[in-house]
Write an enzyme that holds these catalytic residues in place. Structure first.
Site, PDB file in Angstrom:
ATOM      1  N   ASP A 140       0.815  -1.212   0.000  1.00  0.00           N
ATOM      2  CA  ASP A 140       0.000   0.000   0.000  1.00  0.00           C
ATOM      3  C   ASP A 140       0.854   1.270   0.000  1.00  0.00           C
ATOM      4  OD1 ASP A 140      -2.738   1.202   0.690  1.00  0.00           O
ATOM      5  OD2 ASP A 140      -1.542   1.982   2.326  1.00  0.00           O
ATOM      6  N   GLU A 142       6.114 -22.326  -5.063  1.00  0.00           N
ATOM      7  CA  GLU A 142       5.978 -21.348  -6.151  1.00  0.00           C
ATOM      8  C   GLU A 142       6.323 -19.935  -5.669  1.00  0.00           C
ATOM      9  OE1 GLU A 142       2.676 -22.630  -9.174  1.00  0.00           O
ATOM     10  OE2 GLU A 142       1.882 -22.673  -7.146  1.00  0.00           O
TER      11      GLU A 142
HETATM   12  C1  GLC Z   1      -3.933   3.415  -0.211  1.00  0.00           C
HETATM   13  C2  GLC Z   1      -5.231   2.656  -0.094  1.00  0.00           C
HETATM   14  C3  GLC Z   1      -6.298   3.584   0.405  1.00  0.00           C
HETATM   15  C4  GLC Z   1      -5.901   4.071   1.773  1.00  0.00           C
HETATM   16  C5  GLC Z   1      -4.528   4.724   1.724  1.00  0.00           C
HETATM   17  C6  GLC Z   1      -3.978   4.923   3.101  1.00  0.00           C
HETATM   18  O1  GLC Z   1      -3.957   4.366  -1.186  1.00  0.00           O
HETATM   19  O2  GLC Z   1      -5.556   2.088  -1.322  1.00  0.00           O
HETATM   20  O3  GLC Z   1      -7.550   2.977   0.459  1.00  0.00           O
HETATM   21  O4  GLC Z   1      -6.839   4.989   2.259  1.00  0.00           O
HETATM   22  O5  GLC Z   1      -3.589   3.934   1.043  1.00  0.00           O
HETATM   23  O6  GLC Z   1      -3.580   3.698   3.646  1.00  0.00           O
END
Ligand code: GLC
Length: 615
Positions: free
Chosen positions: A242, A308
């Site tokens: 993320d 894998e």
């Molecule tokens: C990313 C996620 C989003 C979230 C942000 C903060 O962009 O996709 O949904 O609010 O990070 O973690």
């Protein structure tokens, strides 16, 4: 010993000569195909599917989706041809940003289930050959995470787990402190939050409840690697990572000061993230190396445990020259799937076929040799395809992403053509919207694309038996739902499933690709491979009737072509033969044509052509 080595080389030579080579390389097995191309690893042509767990399936009637709900629906995933699913965060969280604020990286959010439920999901998914990928949220934790509480209290070892700064005295009011810089959070207003207890500001690039971890502290780097190892040991096949570009901020100078960011000139709203150019808080150079380090954790796990590949998918809306670096270089392996958001960020209702082709080609150009492209058209942060580009384009978009080479990534619900649900200010729960105000919240709200999955036309669209679900089910669930589309002969779901079936054919797994705009509105993608049938995706992405000439993409005028898959609005029937190279496409009509291979003819054609050897 010597004899057995000789035997080994002899066997290797024989198998190499017969071109059915199985090479054993540092514990992994890879197979050479007839044409000496190594067989692809599972992820290189995978169909990935993102599940937003809160909205997928509620198994216990509390109005919130959960792990057992996902386990219940694994058969559905199998049916729609999912190779791996990435789950938005399922970890313990106060849910201020619906799971992207993690209070315990090593545990499951109770409303989603238990570690036992998670193990069960992994085991059942494995038995169906579906891989589970988790969302790794490394940039920040929740302010309720034990690490943050320890950091507030300056517990030894945790003092610098987050980015702290005393700020400055306010000349007008000495009792007040001013934040260290003008930096703005993605969710509006200052990125610095005063903490009374510690008497300092902390940095948060998202909500104040999501303090940024300090990646300049090696203890943080180590701890986050342990998080990866913990879930790898529990059987996950990788991570979606993320908010990668936010990991690092510029280093403070010798006096511990950070610089202000310049104004962008893009908006007059000083609370808006777009008000500044984020040159000190986004895409800092160190980020790429962190990605390489995480890749090494995945490789280390595979070296120790075999099996894998475990893969990483990286979220970054950065310019393509930066996304390209995520892939790695001659000395480092990087992200397997640096998300390709080109179609999301550059394609609108008004875009023409040349815009589509430019998006495709721009990404293809950055894919390094021996790596693969990927195609994302939706996620939990973006309006749904049917709302962004119109329901008429749903099949065309699915055809495009599922017939291009590499990895396709669908957001749950896109296969049945779910659309955004408008929500009133009072019903809005997304912090990105709630941090704004009733007159502008719809610009920021991500709730419309997060409504519950529409399984059938029963109560709550079959998502939950609860009197109230966490977000309302979209109004159109009686017309748009998985069960109805399964029963209909002609539906988005049926088209999607046929495309998934088609993707398994050798030509899509290993074949070459050529794409071009046949007219202002018509996108064509040809896939071909020696000895295999030829397939051409033809999509009219515009609102006018168009005539396209297939000879333009190198199709022999005498070639016999048939309609193989047709979009829901098409009047053509499967196996119907094309009678002329001048094909007429109704507004938004899309289909896949099938023909004999005419590789030479196609190869003599230079325009936007990529061969497997290029990757
Ligand atoms: C990313 C996620 C989003 C979230 C942000 C903060 O962009 O996709 O949904 O609010 O990070 O973690």
């Amino acid at each position: 010993m010597e004899t057995s080595l000789k035997m080994l080389f002899l066997t290797l030579a024989i198998t190499l000569l017969s071109k059915q080579c199985i090479c054993v390389n540092s514990g992994f097995t890879f197979v050479l195909l007839e044409n000496d191309e190594p067989a692809k690893e599972w992820w290189q042509t995978a169909s990935l599917y993102q599940i937003y767990p809160r909205s997928f399936k509620d198994s216990n009637g509390d109005g919130i989706g959960d792990l057992n709900g996902i386990t219940e629906q694994l058969e559905y995933l199998k049916e729609i041809g999912v190779s791996a699913t990435w789950l938005s965060p399922i970890f313990r969280s106060p849910m201020k940003d619906f799971g992207y604020d993690i209070s315990d990286f090593y545990d499951i959010q109770p409303e989603y289930g238990t570690l036992g439920d998670f193990d069960k999901l992994i085991a059942e998914a494995q038995s169906l050959n579906i891989k589970i990928i988790l969302d790794f949220v490394p940039n920040h934790s929740s302010d309720q995470n034990a690490w943050f509480i320890k950091s507030v209290n300056k517990v030894p070892g945790f003092e610098d787990f987050y980015t702290w700064h005393p700020g400055y005295a306010d000349a007008n009011d000495p009792s007040k402190r001013l934040p260290p810089t003008n930096w703005i959070s993605v969710f509006r207003k200052s990125a610095w939050q005063w903490n009374e207890q510690r008497g300092e500001f902390y940095l948060h690039q998202f909500l104040a409840a999501q303090p940024d971890l300090n990646y300049r502290n090696p203890k943080v780097v180590d701890e986050m690697k342990n998080v990866l190892r913990f879930w790898l040991d529990r059987g996950v096949s990788g991570f979606r990572i993320d908010a990668v570009p936010f990991l690092f901020e510029i280093k403070a100078d010798e006096e511990g000061q950070f610089p202000n960011e310049p104004h962008s000139g893009d908006t007059n709203d000083p609370d808006d993230y777009g008000y500044l150019k984020h040159i000190f808080t986004y895409d800092q150079l160190e980020t790429i190396d962190m990605v390489y380090q995480w890749r090494e954790v995945l490789e280390e796990h595979r070296r120790q445990n075999g099996g894998e590949a475990r893969i990483m998918l990286t979220e970054s809306y950065s310019p393509l020259n930066i996304v390209a670096q995520y892939y790695g270089n001659s000395t480092h392996n990087g992200s397997h799937v640096p998300f390709n958001f080109q179609i999301i960020s550059r394609i609108w209702n008004e875009s023409n076929a040349y815009d589509y082709i430019a998006c495709i080609d721009d990404f293809m150009k950055i894919v390094p040799k021996n790596q693969v492209a990927n195609w994302v058209v939706g996620n939990h942060d973006q309006h749904r395809v049917g709302s962004r580009l119109g329901t008429d384009r749903i099949d065309a978009i699915n055809m495009i992403i599922l017939t291009l080479p590499g990895i396709s990534i669908s957001y749950n619900g896109e296969e049945i053509g779910m659309t955004d649900q408008w929500l009133s200010w009072n019903d809005t729960v997304d912090p990105a919207a709630c941090n704004s105000n009733p007159s502008i919240y719809t610009q920021f709200s991500r709730d419309p694309e997060r409504t519950p999955f529409q399984w059938n036309d029963k109560r709550n669209g079959g998502f939950s038996t609860a009197p109230k679900t966490w977000l309302p089910v979209a109004d159109n669930y009686k017309e748009v739902n998985a069960q109805k589309e399964e029963n209909d002969e002609n539906s988005h779901l049926k088209v999607y499933k046929k495309l998934k079936q088609l993707r398994k054919e050798a030509v899509f797994q290993n074949g070459d690709t050529k794409y071009m705009a046949l007219t202002q509105q018509v996108v064509a993608i040809a896939r071909y491979f020696e000895g295999e049938p030829l397939y051409i995706t033809v999509a009219n992405i515009g609102p006018f009737k168009e005539t396209a000439d297939l000879t333009e993409i190198g199709i022999n005028p005498t070639e016999t072509l048939t309609y193989h898959i047709v979009g829901v609005s098409s009047k053509h029937t499967i196996n119907e033969q094309i009678t002329s190279n001048q094909i007429v496409l109704q507004p938004f009509e899309s289909f896949i044509l099938r023909g004999k291979t005419d590789v030479n003819q196609l190869e003599s054609f230079e325009y936007f052509q990529y061969s497997v050897a290029d990757f």
